[in-house]
Write an enzyme that holds these catalytic residues in place. Structure first.
Site, PDB file in Angstrom:
ATOM      1  N   ARG A 107       1.825  -5.348  12.160  1.00  0.00           N
ATOM      2  CA  ARG A 107       1.153  -5.528  10.865  1.00  0.00           C
ATOM      3  C   ARG A 107       0.117  -6.618  11.069  1.00  0.00           C
ATOM      4  NH1 ARG A 107       3.829  -6.027   4.967  1.00  0.00           N
ATOM      5  NH2 ARG A 107       3.720  -3.782   5.343  1.00  0.00           N
ATOM      6  N   HIS A 150      -2.300   2.147   6.044  1.00  0.00           N
ATOM      7  CA  HIS A 150      -0.846   1.922   6.024  1.00  0.00           C
ATOM      8  C   HIS A 150      -0.191   3.305   6.212  1.00  0.00           C
ATOM      9  CE1 HIS A 150       2.865  -0.007   5.455  1.00  0.00           C
ATOM     10  NE2 HIS A 150       2.774  -0.441   4.217  1.00  0.00           N
ATOM     11  N   GLN A 202       3.520   4.042   5.274  1.00  0.00           N
ATOM     12  CA  GLN A 202       3.714   4.129   3.824  1.00  0.00           C
ATOM     13  C   GLN A 202       3.336   5.523   3.317  1.00  0.00           C
ATOM     14  OE1 GLN A 202       4.803   1.474   1.634  1.00  0.00           O
ATOM     15  NE2 GLN A 202       5.044   3.257   0.351  1.00  0.00           N
ATOM     16  N   ASP A 255      -1.391   0.390  -6.626  1.00  0.00           N
ATOM     17  CA  ASP A 255      -1.011  -0.671  -5.686  1.00  0.00           C
ATOM     18  C   ASP A 255      -1.642  -1.965  -6.207  1.00  0.00           C
ATOM     19  OD1 ASP A 255      -0.168  -2.134  -3.465  1.00  0.00           O
ATOM     20  OD2 ASP A 255      -1.719  -1.351  -2.123  1.00  0.00           O
ATOM     21  N   CYS A 314       3.719   1.405  -3.740  1.00  0.00           N
ATOM     22  CA  CYS A 314       4.290   1.094  -2.425  1.00  0.00           C
ATOM     23  C   CYS A 314       5.179  -0.149  -2.463  1.00  0.00           C
ATOM     24  CB  CYS A 314       3.177   0.912  -1.406  1.00  0.00           C
ATOM     25  SG  CYS A 314       2.006  -0.379  -1.859  1.00  0.00           S
ATOM     26  N   ARG A 328      10.790   5.054   3.540  1.00  0.00           N
ATOM     27  CA  ARG A 328      10.181   4.345   4.663  1.00  0.00           C
ATOM     28  C   ARG A 328      11.113   4.436   5.874  1.00  0.00           C
ATOM     29  NH1 ARG A 328       6.446   0.358   3.709  1.00  0.00           N
ATOM     30  NH2 ARG A 328       6.294   0.397   5.987  1.00  0.00           N
TER      31      ARG A 328
HETATM   32  N1   CP Z   1       5.253  -1.366   1.062  1.00  0.00           N
HETATM   33  C1   CP Z   1       5.364  -2.264   2.054  1.00  0.00           C
HETATM   34  O1   CP Z   1       4.795  -2.115   3.122  1.00  0.00           O
HETATM   35  O2   CP Z   1       6.179  -3.325   1.769  1.00  0.00           O
HETATM   36  P1   CP Z   1       6.273  -4.659   2.631  1.00  0.00           P
HETATM   37  O3   CP Z   1       4.960  -5.359   2.533  1.00  0.00           O
HETATM   38  O4   CP Z   1       7.392  -5.437   1.969  1.00  0.00           O
HETATM   39  O5   CP Z   1       6.602  -4.306   4.042  1.00  0.00           O
HETATM   40  N1  NVA Z   2      -2.367  -3.124  -0.214  1.00  0.00           N
HETATM   41  C1  NVA Z   2      -1.236  -4.005  -0.038  1.00  0.00           C
HETATM   42  C2  NVA Z   2      -0.059  -3.236   0.440  1.00  0.00           C
HETATM   43  C3  NVA Z   2       1.201  -4.053   0.632  1.00  0.00           C
HETATM   44  C4  NVA Z   2       2.343  -3.243   1.167  1.00  0.00           C
HETATM   45  C5  NVA Z   2      -1.611  -5.109   0.932  1.00  0.00           C
HETATM   46  O1  NVA Z   2      -2.277  -4.815   1.941  1.00  0.00           O
HETATM   47  O2  NVA Z   2      -1.254  -6.253   0.693  1.00  0.00           O
END
Ligand code: CP
Ligand code: NVA
Length: 322
Positions: free
Chosen positions: A113, A140, A143, A235, A275, A303
């Site tokens: 990430r 993502h 997701q 989101d 999400c 997930r």
């Molecule tokens: N939806 C998602 O990716 O959650 P986290 O940021 O908690 O991993």
């Molecule tokens: N769009 C959000 C998703 C978190 C799971 C972010 O990138 O923070």
């Protein structure tokens, strides 16, 4: 175009999940069927990751991504190592390519990430083990896979369905738009001017949709996007890494809030998707998030199953083709 492995192999150096763009519609259908299968029959891959380790690189916080990847590895008899930002300092303490090549000598897969999608691409370029995008500024994909598994569970067949998205055209929206296009699902997104998904992704989704039958709409009108939708998704208005823009975004995004009045324009049996984490009272109201149409916890559960399918394939499991 990345293909799913046609025959079992111990490890595939060329198997990554970086972007939905890299996968053919057939491979994506197979991945989703594999996830559904492993949800019903987790024993199929119970010992598959025995002795294998997944390195999990996190430049940003996480609940769902971290826990579901780790649980998936444990279910398959393997192990995951959580590497927080201060542990490795990706690209700061040492170059991304050195991290990729070191981890490749000890581990059997990397999940990352990152802030920059470029870091994900660089990890994949230098790693000799599969790399999985656990969220970048562009996409993502894990997701989106879990979300379409959820959508298909609630709606039996996805063909001809409409997914509406209201709010920020962000990483989650990009992956959803691409996956909708590849699966032949209509996708309509409403965002304020200047916050639509990346132009190249809209163009790509429309080109794919021309083949699969998916209509991809981008509008500034949330009611138009949500009208007759089978699922309505939102989101956060401010993604991780954009915190300095939060005040301006809170000023611009309220017309795009997913609330009961907006949801009324969707089909009566539409599901509500997010999400998570959710900011109640901002992009979604408490009553809608917690209401009877909400599928957000199914998304969170899925997930685990979607990522288990991705990992199992990376470790040589051959999913049945459709
Ligand atoms: N939806 C998602 O990716 O959650 P986290 O940021 O908690 O991993
Ligand atoms: N769009 C959000 C998703 C978190 C799971 C972010 O990138 O923070």
């Amino acid at each position: 175009m990345i293909k799913l492995p046609e025959r079992p192999s111990h490890l595939r150096e060329d198997y990554h999940l970086l972007s939905i763009s890299d996968y053919s519609p057939e491979a994506l259908h197979t991945l989703l069927s594999a996830a559904a299968l492993l949800k019903r029959q987790p024993s199929q891959v119970a010992q598959l990751a025995c002795g294998k380790t997944l390195a999990m690189i996190f430049e940003k916080p996480s609940l769902r991504t971290r826990v579901t990847f780790e649980v998936a590895m444990v279910h398959m008899g393997g192990h995951a190592i959580y590497l927080q930002p201060s542990d490795i300092g990706l690209g700061k303490r040492e170059p991304v390519k050195d991290v990729a090549r070191n981890l490749s000598r000890w581990c059997q897969a990397i999940m990352a990430r990152t802030f920059s999608h470029q870091s994900i691409l660089e990890l994949a370029e230098y790693a000799t083990i599969p790399v999985i995008n656990g969220l970048s500024d562009r996409e993502h994909p894990c997701q989106a896979l879990a979300d379409f598994l959820t959508f298909s569970e609630h709606k039996a067949s996805l063909a001809g369905r409409k997914l509406a998205y209201v709010g920020d055209g962000n990483n989650v929206a990009n992956s959803l738009m691409l996956l909708a296009a590849k699966l032949g699902v209509h996708f309509s997104i409403a965002c304020p001017a200047g916050f639509a998904p990346m132009a190249e992704i809209i163009e790509e989704a429309r080109a794919v949709g021309a083949d699969t039958g998916a209509v991809i709409e981008v509008t500034a009108d949330p009611v138009a996007a949500v009208t007759r939708a089978d699922a309505v998704y939102t989101d956060v208005w401010t993604s991780m890494g954009q915190e300095e823009e939060a005040a301006e975004r809170k000023r611009l995004f309220p017309p795009y809030q997913l609330n009961a009045a907006l949801l009324k324009h969707a089909k009566r049996d539409a599901i509500v998707m997010h999400c998570l984490p959710a900011h109640r009272g901002e992009e979604i109201t408490e009553d809608v998030l917690e209401g009877p149409q909400s599928a957000v916890l199914d998304q969170a559960e899925n997930r685990l199953h979607a990522q288990k399918a991705v990992l199992a394939i990376a470790f040589g499991w051959t999913p049945p083709t459709r």
